[in-house]
Write a protein that holds these residues in place. Structure first.
Motif, PDB file in Angstrom:
ATOM      1  N   LYS A  62      39.821 -49.026   7.260  1.00 45.81           N
ATOM      2  CA  LYS A  62      40.624 -50.235   7.146  1.00 45.81           C
ATOM      3  C   LYS A  62      39.772 -51.494   7.100  1.00 45.81           C
ATOM      4  O   LYS A  62      40.069 -52.435   6.379  1.00 45.81           O
ATOM      5  CB  LYS A  62      41.606 -50.304   8.322  1.00 45.81           C
ATOM      6  CG  LYS A  62      42.605 -51.442   8.235  1.00 45.81           C
ATOM      7  CD  LYS A  62      43.623 -51.342   9.346  1.00 45.81           C
ATOM      8  CE  LYS A  62      44.669 -52.441   9.245  1.00 45.81           C
ATOM      9  NZ  LYS A  62      45.687 -52.347  10.309  1.00 45.81           N
ATOM     10  N   VAL A  63      38.704 -51.525   7.884  1.00 38.55           N
ATOM     11  CA  VAL A  63      37.907 -52.750   7.972  1.00 38.55           C
ATOM     12  C   VAL A  63      36.786 -52.788   6.949  1.00 38.55           C
ATOM     13  O   VAL A  63      36.191 -53.841   6.752  1.00 38.55           O
ATOM     14  CB  VAL A  63      37.320 -52.919   9.394  1.00 38.55           C
ATOM     15  CG1 VAL A  63      38.425 -52.973  10.426  1.00 38.55           C
ATOM     16  CG2 VAL A  63      36.344 -51.790   9.726  1.00 38.55           C
ATOM     17  N   THR A  64      36.435 -51.664   6.320  1.00 36.51           N
ATOM     18  CA  THR A  64      35.366 -51.677   5.337  1.00 36.51           C
ATOM     19  C   THR A  64      35.810 -52.457   4.108  1.00 36.51           C
ATOM     20  O   THR A  64      36.758 -52.058   3.432  1.00 36.51           O
ATOM     21  CB  THR A  64      34.981 -50.248   4.921  1.00 36.51           C
ATOM     22  OG1 THR A  64      34.596 -49.510   6.085  1.00 36.51           O
ATOM     23  CG2 THR A  64      33.841 -50.264   3.917  1.00 36.51           C
ATOM     24  N   PRO A  65      35.172 -53.577   3.816  1.00 41.77           N
ATOM     25  CA  PRO A  65      35.586 -54.402   2.672  1.00 41.77           C
ATOM     26  C   PRO A  65      35.522 -53.633   1.359  1.00 41.77           C
ATOM     27  O   PRO A  65      34.603 -52.849   1.131  1.00 41.77           O
ATOM     28  CB  PRO A  65      34.572 -55.557   2.696  1.00 41.77           C
ATOM     29  CG  PRO A  65      34.074 -55.599   4.097  1.00 41.77           C
ATOM     30  CD  PRO A  65      34.051 -54.173   4.554  1.00 41.77           C
ATOM     31  N   GLY A  66      36.515 -53.861   0.511  1.00 43.13           N
ATOM     32  CA  GLY A  66      36.515 -53.283  -0.811  1.00 43.13           C
ATOM     33  C   GLY A  66      37.281 -51.990  -0.946  1.00 43.13           C
ATOM     34  O   GLY A  66      37.543 -51.548  -2.065  1.00 43.13           O
ATOM     35  N   TYR A  71      42.137 -53.782   0.899  1.00 43.84           N
ATOM     36  CA  TYR A  71      42.925 -54.651   0.023  1.00 43.84           C
ATOM     37  C   TYR A  71      44.385 -54.705   0.472  1.00 43.84           C
ATOM     38  O   TYR A  71      45.021 -55.763   0.446  1.00 43.84           O
ATOM     39  CB  TYR A  71      42.832 -54.168  -1.425  1.00 43.84           C
ATOM     40  CG  TYR A  71      41.652 -54.730  -2.177  1.00 43.84           C
ATOM     41  CD1 TYR A  71      41.619 -56.073  -2.566  1.00 43.84           C
ATOM     42  CD2 TYR A  71      40.562 -53.932  -2.498  1.00 43.84           C
ATOM     43  CE1 TYR A  71      40.539 -56.595  -3.260  1.00 43.84           C
ATOM     44  CE2 TYR A  71      39.467 -54.449  -3.188  1.00 43.84           C
ATOM     45  CZ  TYR A  71      39.462 -55.778  -3.564  1.00 43.84           C
ATOM     46  OH  TYR A  71      38.386 -56.300  -4.243  1.00 43.84           O
ATOM     47  N   ALA A  72      44.924 -53.557   0.897  1.00 45.89           N
ATOM     48  CA  ALA A  72      46.308 -53.530   1.374  1.00 45.89           C
ATOM     49  C   ALA A  72      46.469 -54.424   2.597  1.00 45.89           C
ATOM     50  O   ALA A  72      47.450 -55.167   2.720  1.00 45.89           O
ATOM     51  CB  ALA A  72      46.727 -52.097   1.693  1.00 45.89           C
ATOM     52  N   ASP A  73      45.488 -54.375   3.492  1.00 47.84           N
ATOM     53  CA  ASP A  73      45.537 -55.204   4.699  1.00 47.84           C
ATOM     54  C   ASP A  73      45.439 -56.685   4.338  1.00 47.84           C
ATOM     55  O   ASP A  73      46.140 -57.523   4.913  1.00 47.84           O
ATOM     56  CB  ASP A  73      44.392 -54.808   5.637  1.00 47.84           C
ATOM     57  CG  ASP A  73      44.476 -55.520   6.975  1.00 47.84           C
ATOM     58  OD1 ASP A  73      45.521 -55.399   7.634  1.00 47.84           O
ATOM     59  OD2 ASP A  73      43.502 -56.201   7.360  1.00 47.84           O
ATOM     60  N   GLN A  74      44.579 -57.014   3.379  1.00 46.34           N
ATOM     61  CA  GLN A  74      44.457 -58.407   2.954  1.00 46.34           C
ATOM     62  C   GLN A  74      45.757 -58.912   2.326  1.00 46.34           C
ATOM     63  O   GLN A  74      46.144 -60.070   2.500  1.00 46.34           O
ATOM     64  CB  GLN A  74      43.305 -58.543   1.943  1.00 46.34           C
ATOM     65  CG  GLN A  74      41.929 -58.267   2.517  1.00 46.34           C
ATOM     66  CD  GLN A  74      41.593 -59.174   3.678  1.00 46.34           C
ATOM     67  OE1 GLN A  74      41.721 -60.392   3.589  1.00 46.34           O
ATOM     68  NE2 GLN A  74      41.178 -58.577   4.786  1.00 46.34           N
ATOM     69  N   SER A 146      41.261 -65.004  -4.964  1.00 43.43           N
ATOM     70  CA  SER A 146      40.346 -65.660  -4.027  1.00 43.43           C
ATOM     71  C   SER A 146      39.662 -64.671  -3.099  1.00 43.43           C
ATOM     72  O   SER A 146      38.477 -64.836  -2.769  1.00 43.43           O
ATOM     73  CB  SER A 146      41.109 -66.699  -3.190  1.00 43.43           C
ATOM     74  OG  SER A 146      41.636 -67.723  -4.006  1.00 43.43           O
ATOM     75  N   VAL A 147      40.378 -63.642  -2.666  1.00 47.49           N
ATOM     76  CA  VAL A 147      39.814 -62.733  -1.671  1.00 47.49           C
ATOM     77  C   VAL A 147      39.130 -61.509  -2.294  1.00 47.49           C
ATOM     78  O   VAL A 147      38.392 -60.799  -1.604  1.00 47.49           O
ATOM     79  CB  VAL A 147      40.909 -62.231  -0.694  1.00 47.49           C
ATOM     80  CG1 VAL A 147      41.569 -63.411   0.015  1.00 47.49           C
ATOM     81  CG2 VAL A 147      41.956 -61.375  -1.400  1.00 47.49           C
ATOM     82  N   LYS A 148      39.343 -61.255  -3.573  1.00 43.65           N
ATOM     83  CA  LYS A 148      38.785 -60.053  -4.181  1.00 43.65           C
ATOM     84  C   LYS A 148      37.271 -60.127  -4.297  1.00 43.65           C
ATOM     85  O   LYS A 148      36.670 -61.203  -4.238  1.00 43.65           O
ATOM     86  CB  LYS A 148      39.393 -59.833  -5.565  1.00 43.65           C
ATOM     87  CG  LYS A 148      38.846 -60.783  -6.620  1.00 43.65           C
ATOM     88  CD  LYS A 148      39.333 -60.427  -8.017  1.00 43.65           C
ATOM     89  CE  LYS A 148      38.650 -61.283  -9.081  1.00 43.65           C
ATOM     90  NZ  LYS A 148      39.077 -60.916 -10.446  1.00 43.65           N
ATOM     91  N   PHE A 149      36.648 -58.981  -4.484  1.00 45.49           N
ATOM     92  CA  PHE A 149      35.215 -58.909  -4.690  1.00 45.49           C
ATOM     93  C   PHE A 149      34.873 -59.455  -6.074  1.00 45.49           C
ATOM     94  O   PHE A 149      35.633 -59.255  -7.033  1.00 45.49           O
ATOM     95  CB  PHE A 149      34.738 -57.463  -4.579  1.00 45.49           C
ATOM     96  CG  PHE A 149      34.470 -57.025  -3.162  1.00 45.49           C
ATOM     97  CD1 PHE A 149      33.439 -56.165  -2.876  1.00 45.49           C
ATOM     98  CD2 PHE A 149      35.253 -57.499  -2.114  1.00 45.49           C
ATOM     99  CE1 PHE A 149      33.172 -55.769  -1.567  1.00 45.49           C
ATOM    100  CE2 PHE A 149      35.005 -57.110  -0.809  1.00 45.49           C
ATOM    101  CZ  PHE A 149      33.962 -56.239  -0.537  1.00 45.49           C
ATOM    102  N   ALA A 150      33.742 -60.100  -6.189  1.00 43.85           N
ATOM    103  CA  ALA A 150      33.311 -60.649  -7.471  1.00 43.85           C
ATOM    104  C   ALA A 150      33.175 -59.534  -8.503  1.00 43.85           C
ATOM    105  O   ALA A 150      32.575 -58.488  -8.236  1.00 43.85           O
ATOM    106  CB  ALA A 150      31.962 -61.367  -7.314  1.00 43.85           C
ATOM    107  N   GLY A 151      33.774 -59.735  -9.660  1.00 45.21           N
ATOM    108  CA  GLY A 151      33.695 -58.758 -10.728  1.00 45.21           C
ATOM    109  C   GLY A 151      34.774 -57.700 -10.694  1.00 45.21           C
ATOM    110  O   GLY A 151      34.921 -56.923 -11.650  1.00 45.21           O
TER     111      GLY A 151
END
Length: 265
Positions: A62-66, A71-74, A146-151
């Motif tokens: 859940k906490v690992t970005p990407g 993404y669901a949590d964000q 805004s919150v997504k990973f670049a690219g």
């Protein structure tokens, strides 16, 4: 995976007999009783370790970005109408005010295919799951950008629910009043509709399991179950699993649900 108490006890007995062949062979010998006590304690400890491992893996996912779960949590953190700010010191995005009332994302499904992440969302309105308005979806899409990973290639979707149509016979224990069983099954169907995780797939067996878990239900005969998405001209049979176009679903008005006492099953 936790070993059974019997397996643990047998391993202890084998080890003790190998070292002390003079131990009493009686099945009710005191030393055997003590191996049972110790084996039970070890089994409980291993069960707790398994549960702890599962919890830690869920937290890490859940906490690992990407990740899809991240993404669901964000998405659920989105506050409609609030400006997303950037903290130059921590390099974190945040809201100036924590306003739970504006967190409109109640249902979110995240899937990935062909290098594109698809985020399907909806909200609750009067107890019903409904798509976002055009303005809400526009605001949400800007938040995701805004919150997504670049690219990262991401699409956001909020559309009318897929329709599920079923014919199902529920066999119930006659000691439980039919009205009570009917109320419980209805509640279980509604909970299954709104309580799914971030997976956008409908699983036939999980649907059956949700009804089987109802107190008073003996078994379930799901005769037919079909799905109709917004792009589909008519209903199609549901196999083992089906991806929902909208990421969520609602039941058709022409579902058939009957109840039969298990004495006549």
């Amino acid at each position: 995976m936790a070993r059974t108490t019997n397996d643990i006890q047998q391993a202890m007995i084998d080890g003790l007999l190998a070292e002390r062949p003079d131990l009493s062979p009686s099945g009710v010998a005191e030393w055997r009783l003590w191996t049972r006590v110790v084996a039970s304690a070890i089994h409980l400890f291993e069960v707790l370790l398994d549960r702890f491992r599962v919890e830690m893996e869920e937290v890490a996912d859940k906490v690992t970005p990407g990740t899809a779960r991240w993404y669901a949590d964000q998405c659920r953190r989105f506050q409609n109408g609030h400006e997303l700010l950037f903290d130059e010191h921590s390099a974190q995005l945040y809201y100036a005010e924590d306003d739970p009332a504006t967190r409109i994302i109640d249902v979110v499904a995240v899937t990935e295919g062909a290098g594109v992440l698809s985020i399907k969302v909806a909200k609750m309105d009067g107890g019903k799951v409904v798509p976002l308005t055009a303005d809400e979806l526009r605001n949400f899409t800007g938040y995701v950008e805004s919150v997504k990973f670049a690219g990262a290639q991401i699409t956001t979707v909020s559309t009318a629910a897929d329709r599920m149509r079923y014919t199902m016979e529920v066999f119930y224990d006659p000691v439980v009043p039919l009205t009570t069983v009917r109320e419980r099954v209805t509640a279980a169907l509604d909970a299954f509709r709104t309580g799914r995780d971030f997976d956008a797939r409908f699983y036939r067996q999980k649907f059956i399991a949700a009804i089987m878990a109802v107190d008073g239900v003996v078994t379930v005969d799901l005769k037919t179950i079909e799905r109709k998405g917004t792009s589909m001209a008519d209903y199609q049979p549901v196999g083992v699993a089906e991806e929902l176009e909208a990421g969520y679903f609602d039941y058709s008005n022409d579902c058939v649900l009957t109840f039969t006492s298990s004495k006549r099953a």
